[in-house]
Enzyme design. Sequence first.
Site, short mmCIF file in Angstrom:
data_model
loop_
_atom_site.label_atom_id
_atom_site.label_comp_id
_atom_site.label_asym_id
_atom_site.label_seq_id
_atom_site.Cartn_x
_atom_site.Cartn_y
_atom_site.Cartn_z
N ARG A 104 10.75 6.42 -8.12
CA ARG A 104 11.98 5.73 -8.51
C ARG A 104 12.03 5.63 -10.04
NH1 ARG A 104 15.52 2.56 -5.68
NH2 ARG A 104 14.22 2.74 -3.83
N THR A 108 17.09 3.96 -14.07
CA THR A 108 18.30 4.10 -13.23
C THR A 108 18.07 3.58 -11.80
OG1 THR A 108 17.64 6.27 -12.42
CG2 THR A 108 18.91 6.21 -14.48
N ASP A 200 2.55 -2.51 3.43
CA ASP A 200 2.70 -1.25 2.70
C ASP A 200 1.91 -0.16 3.43
OD1 ASP A 200 2.01 0.92 0.81
OD2 ASP A 200 3.15 -0.31 -0.60
N ASP A 203 -0.66 1.92 1.24
CA ASP A 203 -1.87 1.15 0.91
C ASP A 203 -2.76 0.96 2.13
OD1 ASP A 203 -1.34 0.89 -1.77
OD2 ASP A 203 -0.46 -1.11 -1.60
N1 URA Z 1 7.37 0.91 2.47
C1 URA Z 1 6.30 0.35 3.09
O1 URA Z 1 5.20 0.89 3.05
N2 URA Z 1 6.48 -0.81 3.75
C2 URA Z 1 7.66 -1.43 3.83
O2 URA Z 1 7.77 -2.48 4.47
C3 URA Z 1 8.77 -0.84 3.17
C4 URA Z 1 8.58 0.32 2.50
#
Ligand code: URA
Length: 209
Positions: A104, A108, A200, A203
């Site tokens: 990202r 922008t 995530d 992760d």
């Molecule tokens: N990406 C992720 O890994 N988890 C989320 O909840 C949203 C985007």
Amino acid sequence: MGELIVMNHPLIQHKLTILRKKETGSKDFREIVREMSALMGYEVTRDLETEEVEIETPLTKTVGKKISGKKVAVVPILRAGLGMVDGVLSVVPGARIGHIGMFRDPDTLNPVTYYCKLPKDISERTIILLDPMLATGGSLVAAIDELKKLGAKDIRSLNILAAPEGIEVVQKSHPDVDIYVGSVDDYLDEHGYIIPGLGDAGDRLFGTK
Ligand code: URA
């Protein structure tokens, strides 16, 4: 409008519950993402064309079926999509593999493609685009834009979890793309996390938290 297919198979739902649990560690998380991706890969390839072929068993001649028509390419969106590749390949072992990486732009906030390497004949393949989390839909739309720019015509998205907001964004921008998900969760929070979600995915897959 692209179809939304929620895969309610008991094995998929059972595994998803384990993924959601905060105490599931990276080793188990990776393993279960792989298993779920194999089951989801089975569903996403349900409509591949087949043709009849004459074969001989050790006893007699007969007619069997083989996959015909378009070949498959699996394209993970880096990084978390990588966790789904082996599972899908376990059911479509002959698929070619492309990679697409997006980040990202901090100014922008638009997704930018920083890496894209695809099989040459991408326009002739059924593409299974992999990203465990369909959250805002921004990176998925940008990845589909990029694939289409390079000639892709038949794209389906495979996601473990999706937020309703992200599904709407993708369906508006790319109504020809079917979306296969393990669950449609409740909403996106202010940080872009899917709620209840699983945290995530990158992760948790790679143990980077
Ligand atoms: N990406 C992720 O890994 N988890 C989320 O909840 C949203 C985007």
